[in-house]
Design a protein around this motif. Sequence first.
Motif, PDB file in Angstrom:
ATOM      1  N   VAL A 167       2.781  -7.226  33.639  1.00 29.99           N
ATOM      2  CA  VAL A 167       1.525  -6.655  33.137  1.00 29.99           C
ATOM      3  C   VAL A 167       0.314  -7.024  33.984  1.00 29.99           C
ATOM      4  O   VAL A 167      -0.512  -6.175  34.320  1.00 29.99           O
ATOM      5  CB  VAL A 167       1.309  -7.081  31.666  1.00 29.99           C
ATOM      6  CG1 VAL A 167      -0.071  -6.707  31.194  1.00 29.99           C
ATOM      7  CG2 VAL A 167       2.369  -6.432  30.780  1.00 29.99           C
ATOM      8  N   GLY A 168       0.144  -8.319  34.307  1.00 30.40           N
ATOM      9  CA  GLY A 168      -1.061  -8.747  35.008  1.00 30.40           C
ATOM     10  C   GLY A 168      -2.270  -8.801  34.097  1.00 30.40           C
ATOM     11  O   GLY A 168      -2.154  -8.841  32.862  1.00 30.40           O
ATOM     12  N   GLY A 169      -3.460  -8.809  34.684  1.00 31.32           N
ATOM     13  CA  GLY A 169      -4.701  -8.775  33.912  1.00 31.32           C
ATOM     14  C   GLY A 169      -4.898  -9.976  33.023  1.00 31.32           C
ATOM     15  O   GLY A 169      -4.449 -11.097  33.322  1.00 31.32           O
ATOM     16  N   GLU A 170      -5.578  -9.760  31.905  1.00 28.30           N
ATOM     17  CA  GLU A 170      -5.934 -10.856  31.004  1.00 28.30           C
ATOM     18  C   GLU A 170      -4.718 -11.489  30.346  1.00 28.30           C
ATOM     19  O   GLU A 170      -4.740 -12.676  30.005  1.00 28.30           O
ATOM     20  CB  GLU A 170      -6.917 -10.347  29.954  1.00 28.30           C
ATOM     21  CG  GLU A 170      -8.268  -9.923  30.546  1.00 28.30           C
ATOM     22  CD  GLU A 170      -9.232  -9.407  29.490  1.00 28.30           C
ATOM     23  OE1 GLU A 170      -8.834  -9.341  28.307  1.00 28.30           O
ATOM     24  OE2 GLU A 170     -10.368  -9.068  29.856  1.00 28.30           O
ATOM     25  N   VAL A 171      -3.660 -10.706  30.149  1.00 30.71           N
ATOM     26  CA  VAL A 171      -2.441 -11.272  29.566  1.00 30.71           C
ATOM     27  C   VAL A 171      -1.884 -12.358  30.488  1.00 30.71           C
ATOM     28  O   VAL A 171      -1.568 -13.471  30.048  1.00 30.71           O
ATOM     29  CB  VAL A 171      -1.394 -10.169  29.318  1.00 30.71           C
ATOM     30  CG1 VAL A 171      -0.040 -10.790  28.966  1.00 30.71           C
ATOM     31  CG2 VAL A 171      -1.851  -9.232  28.199  1.00 30.71           C
ATOM     32  N   SER A 172      -1.791 -12.046  31.761  1.00 30.01           N
ATOM     33  CA  SER A 172      -1.264 -13.041  32.705  1.00 30.01           C
ATOM     34  C   SER A 172      -2.202 -14.230  32.853  1.00 30.01           C
ATOM     35  O   SER A 172      -1.747 -15.371  33.012  1.00 30.01           O
ATOM     36  CB  SER A 172      -1.016 -12.387  34.066  1.00 30.01           C
ATOM     37  OG  SER A 172       0.047 -11.464  33.977  1.00 30.01           O
ATOM     38  N   ASP A 173      -3.505 -13.996  32.797  1.00 31.10           N
ATOM     39  CA  ASP A 173      -4.454 -15.114  32.838  1.00 31.10           C
ATOM     40  C   ASP A 173      -4.141 -16.120  31.730  1.00 31.10           C
ATOM     41  O   ASP A 173      -4.166 -17.341  31.947  1.00 31.10           O
ATOM     42  CB  ASP A 173      -5.888 -14.608  32.673  1.00 31.10           C
ATOM     43  CG  ASP A 173      -6.356 -13.750  33.836  1.00 31.10           C
ATOM     44  OD1 ASP A 173      -5.731 -13.820  34.912  1.00 31.10           O
ATOM     45  OD2 ASP A 173      -7.347 -13.015  33.660  1.00 31.10           O
TER      46      ASP A 173
END
Length: 332
Positions: A222-228
């Motif tokens: 996914v990346g983005g805020e989920v990965s953060d």
Amino acid sequence: MNNQQIVLASRPKGMPDTATFQFEDVQLSPLKPGEVLVEPTYFSVDPYMRGRMNDAKSYVPPFVVGEPLAGGAVGNVIESQAEGFAPGDLVTGTLPWATQAVVPGNSLKKLDPSLAPASYYLGILGMPGLTAYFGLLDIGKPKAGETVVVSGSAGAVGIIVGQIAKIQGCRVVGIAGSDDKVTLLQNEFGFDAVVNYKTAPDLTKAIAEACPDGVDVYFDNVGGEVSDAVIRNLNFHARIPLCGQIALYNTTEIPTGPRIQPMLLTRSVLMQGFIVSNYQNRFGEGVRQLAAWVTEGKLKYTETTLNGFDKLPEAMLGLFTGQNTGKMIVEV
């Protein structure tokens, strides 16, 4: 031979819409030696296809404006001028979005319809299954007792990653975008916990609560805020197979997020991007193991199927709004 196809009408800026696609009627030429006429029965619709709509250098050439989109498909041979193929054969390959297609025989692979439903060769026994298998086992290297987190866990790849991690003896935590998907992943696919990223007031905290011993492997779809949020919960020597970044595929500007390098450095984390074709010479191994797990009942699968050739654009757009559970398939 009359034929309908779907072409890329224009390169989208941001999220594609129906104007991105155009239906055309064309006439196919007679077969030349070495060619096969195929009638697709199932089309695979995958997030990587969004990247091909951009005129940018990547691991696969971009689609050409005014020409048909193309992707994984399963179909039947209607006519053949290629050695080894006969009318009625079930085949798979990268095919144009068209009701029929003339393609080189050497671009197709014959399938055994007795081993699994035809659509499975686009999912659990195809690119998504192989992506999950090699990405998790070769890069993630999960060990029994470790915690594996999977983003996009209700998608075509994520569902398989979670189950393979359970086979390896891991605690598996998924991240999904609806309560229905949370329930499905826990009740049908054996995930130990699932976080709904759309309703969690503090995603970092929610992941920490679901992973009391931290995160050893993060399979990033996914990346983005989920990965953060996941990366803040990584353990020392964690591994990150970097498979997809669907949260960022339709952005029109380069997003600014947390600088993750200090976290990777201080916790000795391995992050490795990969493309499933990196493992092409081992596809046979992967398919055999995946098929064995399916036969043994250790690996389950699900598909979201839209019916009708004209549903291909709708299916493609649905990937970015979470309309699919498991593999997104269009049945012609």
